[in-house]
Write a protein that holds these residues in place. Structure first.
Motif, mmCIF file in Angstrom:
data_model
loop_
_atom_site.group_PDB
_atom_site.id
_atom_site.type_symbol
_atom_site.label_atom_id
_atom_site.label_comp_id
_atom_site.label_asym_id
_atom_site.label_seq_id
_atom_site.Cartn_x
_atom_site.Cartn_y
_atom_site.Cartn_z
ATOM 1 N N LEU A 83 -14.934 0.128 -1.364
ATOM 2 C CA LEU A 83 -14.737 -0.157 0.061
ATOM 3 C C LEU A 83 -13.402 0.410 0.554
ATOM 4 O O LEU A 83 -13.050 0.271 1.726
ATOM 5 C CB LEU A 83 -14.743 -1.668 0.320
ATOM 6 C CG LEU A 83 -16.039 -2.432 0.079
ATOM 7 C CD1 LEU A 83 -15.832 -3.908 0.370
ATOM 8 C CD2 LEU A 83 -17.159 -1.888 0.951
ATOM 9 N N GLY A 84 -12.659 1.006 -0.380
ATOM 10 C CA GLY A 84 -11.354 1.559 -0.013
ATOM 11 C C GLY A 84 -10.263 0.505 0.029
ATOM 12 O O GLY A 84 -9.214 0.706 0.633
ATOM 13 N N LYS A 85 -10.534 -0.657 -0.583
ATOM 14 C CA LYS A 85 -9.545 -1.747 -0.582
ATOM 15 C C LYS A 85 -8.822 -1.783 -1.926
ATOM 16 O O LYS A 85 -9.382 -1.402 -2.956
ATOM 17 C CB LYS A 85 -10.219 -3.096 -0.318
ATOM 18 C CG LYS A 85 -11.058 -3.149 0.941
ATOM 19 C CD LYS A 85 -10.196 -3.084 2.181
ATOM 20 C CE LYS A 85 -11.062 -3.008 3.444
ATOM 21 N NZ LYS A 85 -10.278 -2.743 4.645
ATOM 22 N N THR A 119 -13.085 -1.508 -4.735
ATOM 23 C CA THR A 119 -12.478 -0.164 -4.732
ATOM 24 C C THR A 119 -13.308 0.781 -3.880
ATOM 25 O O THR A 119 -12.771 1.576 -3.105
ATOM 26 C CB THR A 119 -12.393 0.388 -6.172
ATOM 27 O OG1 THR A 119 -11.645 -0.537 -6.945
ATOM 28 C CG2 THR A 119 -11.712 1.744 -6.219
#
Lengths: 286, 225
Positions: free
Chosen positions: A171-173, A169
């Motif tokens: 990591l922006g994924k 999360t």
């Protein structure tokens, strides 16, 4: 010696087919930490789709692809039930595998023989090792594809999701995306195994998938005992499991006891692992 | 840069945050103090997107981001937790973790990052620290000490230059010497960057040299700002 050869070839062939499900279990249960019950259902679904396709004059390779797609869609449904509707992992798998029983029986029927329908093995009847070579090649190809995939960006994120969702999360994924992706791949693999098994055996049974999950889990645990690379070891784990089952048959143990033997095998592996861990801890303490 | 307007967080009857109004500007270093249960972590949860406020707005450059998911906010808000396990993948090497951290800003493909980026980090970030962390690039990060791991985690959190770095008791699991080293590292690391930093800490005396602002939370209310 020669009389043993067909037995050994049979063990290896069934081992290579089982390796697809062992890889599926490894991907879902070990990499993603998602104990996915629907893998059992998609083995049956893959078989049903392939049986139906072959009986409707579909190219056997295309039939396998259709089976894989059907398995992938089932995995996607399990993933969405968990990630979007918040259903417990285990229950999501059980719900899907229960639904798939109805789907499979309506697609493939309860028991269907393929008769003279062409399969991927049809052209190989003249050579005694051709089926084995084909199955080994397919299993190795899939194993190497997964080894490659795990080194890609998507593979690293997928692995990370199983270990540390918060990290992914940050990591922006999207964690739900990668959970669902892993289930799509695992269930597609299981359906592929079901499809290959139907083509290999020449018949489809709606009850043929019962206990396949636990057999694959046994194969996965054997593989973990000897692990170097899990996707390669999945092949060996599956073959060793088939060997153990063949030995029990050779010892004239009734086939009805096979599921109990598989369960006991898992218990034995757990005990061995526990003892090994104790040994490691003991040597560290010393 | 980031403004909180009348932010409330309620869990049933319990008000975890009560009418919070504040602004966070670039280059701010804000120390957040308060007793256990005062709402410090909840405040960071709301800013990072882990929690959605029950009411109120969170504005970034005057754009409401209150309903933006945590994953989407991660592009401009980085967070480091007190549990060193949460900011990295223990089984992967330091180099792999650093390469993963670059994915957020996607300046290069992952395969490029895994081969080349760690070297860039070695030269520009790790070597100047003088902690010899560059010698540990191929070590699984789970085998590093808590202090070393937390430093790598902070580096990972800042590789893509976020607007705000949220540090949630980063020294909680560390011994006094590691705490001292980490705070010094945070000071050196953040002073030349154009980002704001918010840090929750119980090591107030040791950490106050870092801050230009200090907030005190009490029972969910911002007592001093």
């Amino acid at each position: 010696m020669l009389s043993f050869l067909p037995v050994v070839v049979g063990i290896l062939e069934r081992g290579f087919i089982g390796a697809f499900i062992v890889m599926a279990i490894y991907l879902a249960s070990r990499v993603m930490k998602f104990d996915d019950f629907s893998i059992e259902g998609t083995f049956g679904l893959g078989g049903a789709v392939v049986a139906w396709s072959l009986l409707h004059n579909t190219n056997p390779w295309l039939a396998l692809l259709l089976g894989c797609i059907a398995g992938g869609i089932s995995g996607c449904i399990t993933g969405l039930l968990h990630t979007k509707l918040g259903l417990n992992k285990l229950i999501a798998g059980i719900v899907v595998t229960t639904m798939l029983f109805s789907v499979s029986i309506n697609i493939g029927g309860a028991n269907v023989a393929l008769g003279n329908a062409p399969t991927v093995f049809s052209a190989l009847h003249n050579s005694s090792f051709a089926s084995l070579i084909l199955l080994a090649s397919m299993a190795l190809a899939v194993a190497f594809i997964f080894i490659w995939y795990m080194k890609t960006e998507s593979g690293f994120i997928l692995k990370s999701t199983g270990i540390n969702e918060q990290f992914v999360t940050s990591l922006g994924k999207s964690v739900p995306l990668y959970i669902t992706l892993s289930l799509i791949m695992a269930n597609a693999l299981s359906a592929l195994a079901g499809g290959i098994f139907v083509q290999y055996s020449g018949f489809f049974s709606a009850f043929g998938n019962v206990g396949i999950l636990i057999a694959a889990l046994a194969g996965c645990m054997i593989a973990e005992l000897i692990a170097i690379n899990m996707f390669i070891m999945a092949l060996f784990g599956s073959i060793i499991y088939q060997l153990i089952i063949a030995i029990t048959i050779e010892l004239q143990v009734e086939p009805s006891w096979q599921k109990l033997i598989t369960g006991l095998l898992i218990v034995v592996i757990l005990v061995v692992k526990k003892l090994e861990n104790k040994k490691i801890k003991g040597s560290v303490a010393a | 840069m980031i403004n909180l307007e009348n932010v409330n967080v309620e869990f049933g009857e319990f008000k975890a945050l009560h009418n919070i109004n504040c602004s966070i500007n670039a280059k701010d270093f804000i120390l957040i103090l308060g007793h256990n249960g005062a709402g410090k972590s909840t405040l960071l949860d709301v800013i990072s997107g882990r929690l959605t406020p029950s009411s109120g707005k969170i504005l970034r450059n005057n754009v409401d981001i209150s309903l933006l998911s945590e994953a989407k906010r991660a592009r401009f808000i980085s967070r480091v937790f007190q549990n060193t396990n949460m900011g990295s993948v223990a089984t992967m090497t330091v180099a792999e973790n650093l390469a993963m951290a670059t994915l957020k800003c996607k300046t290069a493909g992952f395969n490029f990052a895994i081969k080349n980026f760690p070297q860039q980090i070695v030269e520009e970030t790790l070597k100047p620290l003088g902690l010899r962390l560059e010698e540990l690039l191929n070590t699984p990060i789970g085998k590093l000490s808590g202090g070393q791991r937390q430093i790598i985690t902070i580096i990972m959190a800042t590789l893509c230059e976020p607007d705000i770095l949220l540090l949630d008791e980063p020294t909680a699991a560390l011994d006094p010497v590691s705490t001292e080293n980490l705070l010094q590292f945070v000071h050196n690391f953040t002073k030349n960057r154009n980002m704001a930093t918010m840090m929750i800490t119980h090591a107030e005396q040791q950490a106050k040299f870092l801050a230009n602002r200090t907030w005190v939370l009490q029972k969910g209310k911002l007592e001093s700002n």
